[in-house]
Design an enzyme around this catalytic site. Structure first.
Site, PDB file in Angstrom:
ATOM      1  CG  HIS A  13      -2.026   1.004   1.256  1.00 40.47           C
ATOM      2  ND1 HIS A  13      -3.011   1.129   1.451  1.00 40.47           N
ATOM      3  CD2 HIS A  13      -1.645   2.392   1.202  1.00 40.47           C
ATOM      4  CE1 HIS A  13      -3.802   2.159   1.567  1.00 40.47           C
ATOM      5  NE2 HIS A  13      -2.777   3.107   1.505  1.00 40.47           N
ATOM      6  CG  HIS A  15      -0.754   7.084  -1.212  1.00 40.32           C
ATOM      7  ND1 HIS A  15      -1.945   7.358  -1.390  1.00 40.32           N
ATOM      8  CD2 HIS A  15      -1.002   6.455   0.179  1.00 40.32           C
ATOM      9  CE1 HIS A  15      -2.848   6.780  -0.778  1.00 40.32           C
ATOM     10  NE2 HIS A  15      -2.410   6.106   0.305  1.00 40.32           N
ATOM     11  CG  LEU A  16       4.947   5.625  -5.914  1.00 43.35           C
ATOM     12  CD1 LEU A  16       5.386   4.783  -7.145  1.00 43.35           C
ATOM     13  CD2 LEU A  16       6.153   6.054  -5.188  1.00 43.35           C
ATOM     14  CG  ASN A  41      -5.054   8.807  -3.399  1.00 47.53           C
ATOM     15  OD1 ASN A  41      -3.966   8.274  -3.610  1.00 47.53           O
ATOM     16  ND2 ASN A  41      -5.229   9.254  -2.048  1.00 47.53           N
ATOM     17  CE  LYS A  99      -8.022   2.235  -0.647  1.00 42.57           C
ATOM     18  NZ  LYS A  99      -6.811   2.641   0.001  1.00 42.57           N
ATOM     19  CG  HIS A 136      -9.831   4.299   3.504  1.00 42.65           C
ATOM     20  ND1 HIS A 136      -8.598   5.076   3.707  1.00 42.65           N
ATOM     21  CD2 HIS A 136     -10.447   4.815   4.672  1.00 42.65           C
ATOM     22  CE1 HIS A 136      -8.681   5.791   4.569  1.00 42.65           C
ATOM     23  NE2 HIS A 136      -9.842   5.500   5.370  1.00 42.65           N
ATOM     24  CG  HIS A 174      -4.947   2.077   6.072  1.00 41.18           C
ATOM     25  ND1 HIS A 174      -6.299   1.997   6.214  1.00 41.18           N
ATOM     26  CD2 HIS A 174      -4.751   2.837   4.942  1.00 41.18           C
ATOM     27  CE1 HIS A 174      -6.870   2.607   5.259  1.00 41.18           C
ATOM     28  NE2 HIS A 174      -5.952   3.213   4.486  1.00 41.18           N
ATOM     29  CG  LEU A 219      -7.526  10.466   7.710  1.00 42.34           C
ATOM     30  CD1 LEU A 219      -8.343  11.213   6.890  1.00 42.34           C
ATOM     31  CD2 LEU A 219      -8.542  10.240   9.075  1.00 42.34           C
ATOM     32  CG  ASP A 247      -1.644   4.818   3.873  1.00 43.89           C
ATOM     33  OD1 ASP A 247      -1.685   5.339   2.995  1.00 43.89           O
ATOM     34  OD2 ASP A 247      -2.565   5.164   4.911  1.00 43.89           O
ATOM     35  CG  HIS A 251       0.048  15.420   2.252  1.00 48.60           C
ATOM     36  ND1 HIS A 251      -0.591  15.798   1.394  1.00 48.60           N
ATOM     37  CD2 HIS A 251      -0.240  14.026   2.688  1.00 48.60           C
ATOM     38  CE1 HIS A 251      -1.781  14.563   1.256  1.00 48.60           C
ATOM     39  NE2 HIS A 251      -1.445  13.777   2.176  1.00 48.60           N
ATOM     40  CB  ALA A 263      -4.763  12.517   6.497  1.00 51.85           C
TER      41      ALA A 263
HETATM   42  O1  DOR Z   1      -3.218   9.584   5.898  1.00 52.99           O
HETATM   43  C1  DOR Z   1      -3.603   9.051   4.846  1.00 52.99           C
HETATM   44  N1  DOR Z   1      -3.175   9.864   3.682  1.00 52.99           N
HETATM   45  N2  DOR Z   1      -4.520   8.064   4.691  1.00 52.99           N
HETATM   46  C2  DOR Z   1      -5.238   7.929   3.323  1.00 52.99           C
HETATM   47  O2  DOR Z   1      -6.006   7.163   3.379  1.00 52.99           O
HETATM   48  C3  DOR Z   1      -4.703   8.738   2.306  1.00 52.99           C
HETATM   49  C4  DOR Z   1      -3.553   9.265   2.241  1.00 52.99           C
HETATM   50  C5  DOR Z   1      -2.930  10.337   1.045  1.00 52.99           C
HETATM   51  O3  DOR Z   1      -3.397  10.251   0.011  1.00 52.99           O
HETATM   52  O4  DOR Z   1      -2.620  11.155   1.419  1.00 52.99           O
HETATM   53 ZN    ZN Z   2      -3.234   5.051   1.633  1.00 54.80          ZN
END
Ligand code: DOR
Ligand code: ZN
Length: 346
Positions: A13, A15-16, A41, A99, A136, A174, A219, A247, A251, A263
């Site tokens: 899991h 995020h790139l 996402n 997803k 999720h 997660h 989250l 996860d 950011h 988050a």
């Molecule tokens: O903390 C999180 N950040 N939870 C998520 O489900 C999405 C992720 C994000 O894409 O920043």
């Molecule tokens: Zn995630």
């Protein structure tokens, strides 16, 4: 034990992102990991096979020269997803999973599912072809306390879905609660869960006691200590239904440190060091390979990696860069709150 050689791990899991952020963070994961399930996402989200193929090409272009890292693509399930497009992408090996974000549950989830009955025909198709569904698992009802949203989701959405489609292969992403751990343990088949690095290390006090720590806000939000302990017990148990999904969700600092901060915890850089520390503290280093390298591919019905990494315990703390620089601003690396002595090498 001061060295441990394990099958090269995968991140189930991740995020790139895209653009400059993708270029900055992709090498951080490609260093230690062979593969990762890539979250869809983006803005706009990755909803069609065509989107996934284009995103995959952008990820490959962002990898360091010579890297053999393999992104495992996913589609973002919407109420207009075409089951035929999805099935063809899965048959071609272009996607490894789909997803499900409940609409409004988290970052860029506005296009997600408002009513699960509206995607039942897609889920039926996935059950038929064996395509895994990553979920999720939080309800979005504003009247439900944020600390109870995972347990409420299990009761009101996940359990009814599993009863309706017992052949659907689900990954509860997660998980953050003892309820989540117990539910997965109670399932006879077709349910597994990913656990993040940070949820094995922080509880809600780390976010809120003695000052607010935006870099620990993610989250699902971290819960009380009893839940963290249940996650540690599950991750270190060797039970094949639990495996690593970091996860890691970058950011920039300006986007974290604002009035309504984003988050996400960015842990790609030091995850293997953090995990070695946690597993060693539990006296369970011997199960780290199952959690990080073996259980995931077995559940996804993919081959286990053939290469290895070696974790070495150093006499002095390993210094990780506290931030990754990007053209949009710095991204803070997860601070576990204790010195890290384990380093990973290929
Ligand atoms: O903390 C999180 N950040 N939870 C998520 O489900 C999405 C992720 C994000 O894409 O920043
Ligand atoms: Zn995630």
């Amino acid at each position: 034990m001061t060295t441990l050689t394990i099958t090269r791990p995968d991140d189930w899991h991740l995020h790139l992102r895209d653009g400059d952020m993708l270029n900055a963070v992709a090498p951080e994961t490609a260093r230690d990991f062979a593969r990762a399930i890539i979250m869809p996402n983006l803005v706009p989200p990755v909803v069609t096979a065509k989107d996934a193929a284009a995103y995959r090409a952008r990820i490959m272009a962002a990898l360091p020269a010579g890297s053999d890292f393999q992104p495992l693509m996913t589609l973002y399930l919407t109420e207009t997803t075409d089951p035929a497009d999805l099935a063809a992408a899965f048959a071609d090996g272009l996607i490894s999973a789909v997803k499900l974000y409940p609409a409004g549950a988290t970052t860029n989830s506005a296009s997600g599912v408002k009513n699960i009955n509206n995607v039942m025909h897609v889920l039926e198709k996935m059950a038929e072809i064996g395509c895994p569904l990553c979920i999720h698992g939080e309800v979005t009802d504003p009247s439900i306390d944020i600390f109870d949203r995972e347990a409420a989701f299990i009761e009101t959405v996940l359990d009814p879905l599993r009863n309706r489609l017992p052949d659907l292969r689900i990954i509860s992403e997660h998980i953050t609660t003892k309820d989540g751990v117990d539910y997965v343990r109670s399932a006879a088949q077709n349910l597994a869960a990913t656990i993040t690095t940070h949820h094995l290390i922080i509880n809600r006090n780390h976010i809120l006691a003695g000052g607010i720590r935006p870099h620990y806000y993610c989250l699902p939000v971290a819960k009380r200590e009893t839940h963290r302990l249940a996650l540690v017990a599950a991750a270190t148990s060797g039970d094949p239904r639990f495996f690593l999904g970091t996860d890691s969700a970058p950011h920039t600092d300006p986007n974290k440190l604002m009035e309504c901060g984003c988050a996400g915890v960015f842990s790609a850089t030091n995850t293997m060091s953090c995990l070695a520390h946690v597993f060693e503290s539990e006296g369970k280093l011997e199960t780290l390979e199952k959690f990080a390298s073996l259980n995931g591919p077995n559940y996804y019905r993919l081959p286990v990696n053939e290469t290895t990494i070696t974790l070495t315990k150093q006499p002095d703390p390993v210094q990780f860069a506290p931030k990754i620089e990007t053209p949009d601003g710095p991204v803070t690396v997860f601070d576990p709150g204790f010195p890290l002595y384990w380093s990973a090498s290929q």
